[in-house]
Structure formats: structure tokens, C-alpha cells
Design a protein around this motif. Structure first.
Motif, short mmCIF file in Angstrom:
data_model
loop_
_atom_site.label_atom_id
_atom_site.label_comp_id
_atom_site.label_asym_id
_atom_site.label_seq_id
_atom_site.Cartn_x
_atom_site.Cartn_y
_atom_site.Cartn_z
N ALA A 1 14.93 -1.31 0.40
CA ALA A 1 14.77 -1.64 1.82
C ALA A 1 15.30 -3.05 2.07
O ALA A 1 15.34 -3.89 1.17
N TRP A 2 15.72 -3.28 3.31
CA TRP A 2 16.13 -4.61 3.76
C TRP A 2 15.09 -5.10 4.75
O TRP A 2 14.46 -4.30 5.46
N PRO A 3 14.92 -6.40 4.88
CA PRO A 3 13.89 -6.93 5.79
C PRO A 3 14.14 -6.59 7.25
O PRO A 3 13.21 -6.52 8.04
N THR A 4 15.39 -6.31 7.63
CA THR A 4 15.71 -6.02 9.03
C THR A 4 15.61 -4.54 9.37
O THR A 4 15.77 -4.16 10.53
N LEU A 5 15.33 -3.70 8.39
CA LEU A 5 15.18 -2.26 8.61
C LEU A 5 13.98 -2.01 9.52
O LEU A 5 12.92 -2.63 9.35
N GLY A 6 14.14 -1.13 10.47
CA GLY A 6 13.02 -0.79 11.36
C GLY A 6 11.85 -0.23 10.56
O GLY A 6 12.02 0.60 9.66
N LEU A 7 10.66 -0.68 10.89
CA LEU A 7 9.47 -0.29 10.13
C LEU A 7 9.16 1.19 10.27
O LEU A 7 8.78 1.84 9.29
N VAL A 8 9.34 1.76 11.44
CA VAL A 8 9.07 3.19 11.63
C VAL A 8 10.02 4.02 10.76
O VAL A 8 9.61 4.98 10.12
N LEU A 9 11.28 3.63 10.72
CA LEU A 9 12.25 4.33 9.87
C LEU A 9 11.87 4.18 8.40
O LEU A 9 11.94 5.14 7.62
N ALA A 10 11.46 2.99 8.00
CA ALA A 10 11.05 2.76 6.61
C ALA A 10 9.87 3.65 6.23
O ALA A 10 9.84 4.22 5.13
N ILE A 11 8.93 3.80 7.13
CA ILE A 11 7.78 4.68 6.87
C ILE A 11 8.24 6.12 6.69
O ILE A 11 7.77 6.83 5.79
N ARG A 12 9.18 6.56 7.51
CA ARG A 12 9.71 7.92 7.38
C ARG A 12 10.39 8.12 6.04
O ARG A 12 10.21 9.14 5.37
N VAL A 13 11.21 7.16 5.63
CA VAL A 13 11.88 7.25 4.33
C VAL A 13 10.86 7.31 3.20
O VAL A 13 10.96 8.13 2.28
N MET A 14 9.86 6.45 3.26
CA MET A 14 8.83 6.44 2.22
C MET A 14 8.07 7.75 2.15
O MET A 14 7.74 8.24 1.06
N ASP A 15 7.81 8.35 3.32
CA ASP A 15 7.15 9.65 3.35
C ASP A 15 8.01 10.73 2.71
O ASP A 15 7.54 11.52 1.89
N ILE A 16 9.28 10.76 3.06
CA ILE A 16 10.19 11.77 2.52
C ILE A 16 10.33 11.62 1.01
O ILE A 16 10.30 12.61 0.28
N MET A 17 10.47 10.39 0.54
CA MET A 17 10.66 10.13 -0.88
C MET A 17 9.35 10.13 -1.67
O MET A 17 9.36 10.06 -2.88
N ARG A 18 8.24 10.18 -0.95
CA ARG A 18 6.90 10.13 -1.54
C ARG A 18 6.67 8.83 -2.32
O ARG A 18 6.12 8.83 -3.41
N TRP A 19 7.14 7.72 -1.73
CA TRP A 19 6.95 6.40 -2.32
C TRP A 19 5.75 5.74 -1.68
O TRP A 19 5.59 5.76 -0.46
N ARG A 20 4.92 5.11 -2.47
CA ARG A 20 3.80 4.33 -1.96
C ARG A 20 4.18 2.85 -1.85
O ARG A 20 3.52 2.09 -1.15
N VAL A 21 5.25 2.46 -2.54
CA VAL A 21 5.73 1.07 -2.51
C VAL A 21 7.26 1.10 -2.62
O VAL A 21 7.82 1.96 -3.29
N TRP A 22 7.91 0.17 -1.89
CA TRP A 22 9.37 0.15 -1.82
C TRP A 22 9.84 -1.31 -1.92
O TRP A 22 9.42 -2.15 -1.12
N PRO A 23 10.70 -1.62 -2.89
CA PRO A 23 11.20 -2.99 -3.00
C PRO A 23 12.06 -3.38 -1.80
O PRO A 23 12.82 -2.56 -1.28
N VAL A 24 11.94 -4.63 -1.39
CA VAL A 24 12.73 -5.17 -0.28
C VAL A 24 13.63 -6.25 -0.87
O VAL A 24 13.15 -7.17 -1.54
N ILE A 25 14.94 -6.12 -0.63
CA ILE A 25 15.90 -7.05 -1.22
C ILE A 25 16.71 -7.76 -0.13
O ILE A 25 16.76 -7.31 1.01
N ASP A 26 17.36 -8.86 -0.54
CA ASP A 26 18.26 -9.55 0.37
C ASP A 26 19.67 -8.96 0.21
O ASP A 26 19.88 -8.02 -0.56
N ASP A 27 20.63 -9.52 0.92
CA ASP A 27 22.00 -9.01 0.89
C ASP A 27 22.66 -9.11 -0.48
O ASP A 27 23.63 -8.40 -0.76
N ASP A 28 22.15 -9.99 -1.33
CA ASP A 28 22.73 -10.16 -2.66
C ASP A 28 21.99 -9.36 -3.73
O ASP A 28 22.33 -9.43 -4.91
N GLY A 29 20.94 -8.63 -3.34
CA GLY A 29 20.22 -7.79 -4.28
C GLY A 29 19.02 -8.43 -4.94
O GLY A 29 18.43 -7.85 -5.85
#
Length: 139
Positions: A90-118
Motif C-alpha cells: 500500500a501507499w500512504p496516498t491510497l484511498g482508505l476505502v479502496l485499501a479496505i476492499r483490497v484487504m478483504d479480497i486478499m484476506r489480509w489483516r495487515v498490509w505494509p505501507v511503503i514510500d515511492d522508493d520501497g
């Protein structure tokens, strides 16, 4: 939303609004046993995995380490050998609602957030994301 439909009221929540710092990290060249010791000693549910260059490689959990612990053989298994969660991140600028949908689909309880350089900035947990959306909806 159509071009003429009104925009939702209030600020657009992003991952940055709900992410937490990641307190515990391990490099991918550490053994599975060493990572397991860190998880047990810190009572953490996951560890961020960093590559030799310091960039985020994903997350490892006890369940991901379990098959690699106590394997007999000449070479010890490293965290990089394990079945750890690897991208996308995930990126910090990603919409939170979209992030929640992705996490639901992938069945992730936690998702790393990175900057543009990784490099790791933090983590988004499903509970924290849901709480942020609920708080914004009730405001």
C-alpha cells in the motif's frame, strides 16, 4: 460516480490517516528460528521483512515460519526462504476505502505501507482502517 454527481462530503481518507508504525522488523537473511524468537519475545503477530538494501520485502507471521522451523539439513532456512507476504504494498496516498476492499479480497489483516522508493513507512491493519472509516462516517 458520474461526472455530474456530487462529490461525497468531507475529506477523503487515505491509508496515511489510519496506518501505524511497524515496531518490529527482521532482515531477509535471518534464520526462521531467529525470526520466530523475535515474534515470541515481542508477542508480535507479524514482522516486517527488509531486504539487504533496507527496502520492504513483506511481512512474516508465525504461521508463515512454522513449516521452516526445525528443518534438518546442512543449510538453515532464512526468512527470505519462507512463505511471507510479498507485495503488492500500500501507499500512504491510497484511498482508505479502496485499501479496505483490497484487504478483504486478499484476506489480509495487515498490509505494509511503503514510500515511492520501497522503504517501509508503517502498516495498515484491518481493525484500524475500519475504525477510521467508522469515525469519519459518524463525524
Amino acid at each position: 460516480m458520474t461526472p455530474n454527481s456530487p462529490r461525497p462530503a468531507g475529506p477523503r481518507l487515505t491509508v496515511a490517516d489510519a496506518m501505524d508504525l511497524c515496531d518490529y522488523q527482521v532482515t531477509d537473511d535471518r534464520t526462521a528460528e531467529q525470526a520466530d524468537d523475535v515474534l515470541r519475545g515481542t508477542h508480535a503477530d507479524y514482522l516486517a521483512v527488509r531486504g539487504h538494501d533496507g527496502r520492504c520485502e513483506g511481512l512474516v507471521t508465525r504461521a508463515g515460519l512454522r513449516p521452516f522451523l526445525h528443518l534438518s539439513g546442512p543449510a538453515e532456512r532464512t526468512v527470505g526462504d519462507t512463505a511471507h507476504q510479498q507485495g503488492p504494498f500500500a501507499w500512504p496516498t491510497l484511498g482508505l476505502v479502496l485499501a479496505i476492499r483490497v484487504m478483504d479480497i486478499m484476506r489480509w489483516r495487515v498490509w505494509p505501507v511503503i514510500d515511492d522508493d520501497g522503504y517501509l513507512l508503517g502498516v495498515l491493519t484491518a481493525d484500524r482502517a475500519a475504525d477510521a472509516v467508522a469515525a469519519a462516517a459518524s463525524a
